[in-house]
Design a protein around this motif. Sequence first.
Motif, PDB file in Angstrom:
ATOM      1  N   LEU A 146       0.818  -1.192  -0.019  1.00 47.50           N
ATOM      2  CA  LEU A 146       0.010   0.036   0.096  1.00 47.50           C
ATOM      3  C   LEU A 146       0.773   1.269   0.217  1.00 47.50           C
ATOM      4  O   LEU A 146       0.577   2.186  -0.638  1.00 47.50           O
ATOM      5  CB  LEU A 146      -1.013   0.015   1.259  1.00 47.50           C
ATOM      6  CG  LEU A 146      -1.977  -1.145   1.359  1.00 47.50           C
ATOM      7  CD1 LEU A 146      -2.885  -1.248   2.416  1.00 47.50           C
ATOM      8  CD2 LEU A 146      -3.072  -0.696  -0.031  1.00 47.50           C
ATOM      9  N   SER A 147       1.993   1.327   0.662  1.00 49.74           N
ATOM     10  CA  SER A 147       2.879   2.361   0.760  1.00 49.74           C
ATOM     11  C   SER A 147       3.377   2.566  -0.730  1.00 49.74           C
ATOM     12  O   SER A 147       3.532   3.734  -1.216  1.00 49.74           O
ATOM     13  CB  SER A 147       4.245   2.210   1.821  1.00 49.74           C
ATOM     14  OG  SER A 147       3.402   1.813   3.103  1.00 49.74           O
ATOM     15  N   MET A 148       4.103   1.633  -1.315  1.00 48.66           N
ATOM     16  CA  MET A 148       4.584   1.803  -2.458  1.00 48.66           C
ATOM     17  C   MET A 148       3.276   2.378  -3.594  1.00 48.66           C
ATOM     18  O   MET A 148       3.768   3.033  -4.406  1.00 48.66           O
ATOM     19  CB  MET A 148       5.118   0.275  -3.190  1.00 48.66           C
ATOM     20  CG  MET A 148       6.339  -0.132  -2.292  1.00 48.66           C
ATOM     21  SD  MET A 148       7.700   1.180  -2.450  1.00 48.66           S
ATOM     22  CE  MET A 148       7.669   1.836  -0.646  1.00 48.66           C
ATOM     23  N   LEU A 149       2.346   1.727  -3.363  1.00 50.09           N
ATOM     24  CA  LEU A 149       1.053   2.327  -4.313  1.00 50.09           C
ATOM     25  C   LEU A 149       0.987   3.748  -4.178  1.00 50.09           C
ATOM     26  O   LEU A 149       0.912   4.428  -5.060  1.00 50.09           O
ATOM     27  CB  LEU A 149      -0.025   1.596  -4.056  1.00 50.09           C
ATOM     28  CG  LEU A 149      -1.050   1.922  -4.836  1.00 50.09           C
ATOM     29  CD1 LEU A 149      -1.193   1.767  -6.340  1.00 50.09           C
ATOM     30  CD2 LEU A 149      -2.329   1.140  -4.356  1.00 50.09           C
ATOM     31  N   THR A 171       3.786   5.864  -5.409  1.00 51.77           N
ATOM     32  CA  THR A 171       3.779   5.643  -6.887  1.00 51.77           C
ATOM     33  C   THR A 171       2.960   6.800  -7.404  1.00 51.77           C
ATOM     34  O   THR A 171       3.005   7.415  -8.551  1.00 51.77           O
ATOM     35  CB  THR A 171       3.498   4.192  -7.810  1.00 51.77           C
ATOM     36  OG1 THR A 171       4.355   3.538  -7.165  1.00 51.77           O
ATOM     37  CG2 THR A 171       3.329   4.199  -8.969  1.00 51.77           C
ATOM     38  N   ILE A 172       1.490   6.852  -6.789  1.00 53.69           N
ATOM     39  CA  ILE A 172       0.770   7.763  -7.261  1.00 53.69           C
ATOM     40  C   ILE A 172       0.927   9.148  -7.059  1.00 53.69           C
ATOM     41  O   ILE A 172       0.804  10.185  -7.696  1.00 53.69           O
ATOM     42  CB  ILE A 172      -0.630   7.482  -6.295  1.00 53.69           C
ATOM     43  CG1 ILE A 172      -1.328   6.330  -6.816  1.00 53.69           C
ATOM     44  CG2 ILE A 172      -1.774   8.771  -6.457  1.00 53.69           C
ATOM     45  CD1 ILE A 172      -2.213   5.681  -5.897  1.00 53.69           C
ATOM     46  N   ILE A 173       1.787   9.523  -5.949  1.00 55.85           N
ATOM     47  CA  ILE A 173       2.288  10.727  -5.749  1.00 55.85           C
ATOM     48  C   ILE A 173       3.456  11.145  -6.681  1.00 55.85           C
ATOM     49  O   ILE A 173       3.553  12.360  -7.061  1.00 55.85           O
ATOM     50  CB  ILE A 173       2.954  10.770  -4.107  1.00 55.85           C
ATOM     51  CG1 ILE A 173       1.798  10.899  -3.137  1.00 55.85           C
ATOM     52  CG2 ILE A 173       3.833  12.060  -4.053  1.00 55.85           C
ATOM     53  CD1 ILE A 173       2.348  10.750  -1.674  1.00 55.85           C
ATOM     54  N   SER A 174       4.375  10.154  -6.959  1.00 56.01           N
ATOM     55  CA  SER A 174       5.172  10.456  -8.120  1.00 56.01           C
ATOM     56  C   SER A 174       4.978  10.886  -9.379  1.00 56.01           C
ATOM     57  O   SER A 174       5.640  11.686 -10.209  1.00 56.01           O
ATOM     58  CB  SER A 174       6.230   9.103  -8.101  1.00 56.01           C
ATOM     59  OG  SER A 174       7.019   8.833  -7.108  1.00 56.01           O
ATOM     60  N   LEU A 232      13.408   4.541  -8.294  1.00 59.23           N
ATOM     61  CA  LEU A 232      13.887   4.118  -6.707  1.00 59.23           C
ATOM     62  C   LEU A 232      12.478   3.174  -6.207  1.00 59.23           C
ATOM     63  O   LEU A 232      12.921   2.519  -5.899  1.00 59.23           O
ATOM     64  CB  LEU A 232      13.800   5.194  -6.035  1.00 59.23           C
ATOM     65  CG  LEU A 232      15.168   5.941  -6.238  1.00 59.23           C
ATOM     66  CD1 LEU A 232      15.413   7.312  -5.543  1.00 59.23           C
ATOM     67  CD2 LEU A 232      16.540   5.074  -6.276  1.00 59.23           C
ATOM     68  N   ILE A 233      11.319   3.540  -6.547  1.00 57.51           N
ATOM     69  CA  ILE A 233      10.227   2.661  -5.983  1.00 57.51           C
ATOM     70  C   ILE A 233      10.483   1.300  -6.614  1.00 57.51           C
ATOM     71  O   ILE A 233      10.001   0.406  -6.057  1.00 57.51           O
ATOM     72  CB  ILE A 233       8.703   3.509  -6.176  1.00 57.51           C
ATOM     73  CG1 ILE A 233       8.819   4.714  -5.320  1.00 57.51           C
ATOM     74  CG2 ILE A 233       7.865   2.374  -6.140  1.00 57.51           C
ATOM     75  CD1 ILE A 233       7.544   5.453  -5.625  1.00 57.51           C
ATOM     76  N   GLY A 234      10.689   1.359  -7.802  1.00 55.49           N
ATOM     77  CA  GLY A 234      10.557   0.015  -8.569  1.00 55.49           C
ATOM     78  C   GLY A 234      11.922  -0.895  -8.068  1.00 55.49           C
ATOM     79  O   GLY A 234      11.551  -2.262  -7.878  1.00 55.49           O
ATOM     80  N   ILE A 235      13.040  -0.401  -7.856  1.00 52.52           N
ATOM     81  CA  ILE A 235      14.170  -0.992  -7.275  1.00 52.52           C
ATOM     82  C   ILE A 235      13.783  -1.493  -6.071  1.00 52.52           C
ATOM     83  O   ILE A 235      13.651  -2.630  -5.668  1.00 52.52           O
ATOM     84  CB  ILE A 235      15.386  -0.195  -7.351  1.00 52.52           C
ATOM     85  CG1 ILE A 235      15.451   0.022  -8.713  1.00 52.52           C
ATOM     86  CG2 ILE A 235      16.395  -0.977  -6.460  1.00 52.52           C
ATOM     87  CD1 ILE A 235      16.730   1.087  -8.826  1.00 52.52           C
ATOM     88  N   PRO A 263      11.428  -0.983   4.387  1.00 60.94           N
ATOM     89  CA  PRO A 263      11.802   0.520   4.680  1.00 60.94           C
ATOM     90  C   PRO A 263      10.404   1.204   3.944  1.00 60.94           C
ATOM     91  O   PRO A 263      10.021   0.842   3.106  1.00 60.94           O
ATOM     92  CB  PRO A 263      13.126   0.896   3.987  1.00 60.94           C
ATOM     93  CG  PRO A 263      13.185  -0.121   2.913  1.00 60.94           C
ATOM     94  CD  PRO A 263      12.364  -1.450   3.434  1.00 60.94           C
ATOM     95  N   LEU A 264      10.280   2.480   4.497  1.00 61.48           N
ATOM     96  CA  LEU A 264       9.306   3.593   4.056  1.00 61.48           C
ATOM     97  C   LEU A 264       7.846   3.078   4.000  1.00 61.48           C
ATOM     98  O   LEU A 264       7.281   3.348   3.215  1.00 61.48           O
ATOM     99  CB  LEU A 264       9.823   3.904   2.578  1.00 61.48           C
ATOM    100  CG  LEU A 264      11.198   4.592   2.497  1.00 61.48           C
ATOM    101  CD1 LEU A 264      11.705   4.816   0.994  1.00 61.48           C
ATOM    102  CD2 LEU A 264      11.470   5.910   3.241  1.00 61.48           C
ATOM    103  N   SER A 265       7.866   1.780   4.853  1.00 64.05           N
ATOM    104  CA  SER A 265       6.400   1.319   4.951  1.00 64.05           C
ATOM    105  C   SER A 265       5.680   2.195   5.952  1.00 64.05           C
ATOM    106  O   SER A 265       6.067   2.390   7.149  1.00 64.05           O
ATOM    107  CB  SER A 265       6.510  -0.070   5.383  1.00 64.05           C
ATOM    108  OG  SER A 265       5.455  -0.799   5.332  1.00 64.05           O
TER     109      SER A 265
END
Length: 120
Positions: free
Chosen positions: A63-66, A69-72, A88-91, A113-115
């Motif tokens: 959910l954090s990565m989603l 991504t939306i913010i990016s 960076l998110i993809g990696i 991390p970043l979760s």
Amino acid sequence: MESNYHTLKRSDNQLIVLTHLSQLLTYVTGFGGLITPLIIWATQKEQVDGMDAHGKSIVNFQLSMLIYTIISIPLIIVVGLGIVTLVLIGILAFVMPIVNAIKASNGELPSYPLSINFIS
């Protein structure tokens, strides 16, 4: 005679490892990286020892990565920085499930991390 029924959770590190690795379905099929681990966690958290903690970590990470991504996406147009953050998110979204699958196979708790902690 009183029945003392207790559900014993089984140890299944292989299923936990597969749950972490199922996040990589997004890279193979384009979807499934959130849905598959969510289904495994929801159906197995009461049966498999440790699945609840691992499943929560996975769902929170996905959910954090989603959200990141939306913010990016608008940042691509506005600043151009969005492309860097998407890479960076993809990696991160590719490497961390593998790292945590290895941790799970060794009986360790996951750390993403970043979760953001949506489910605690």
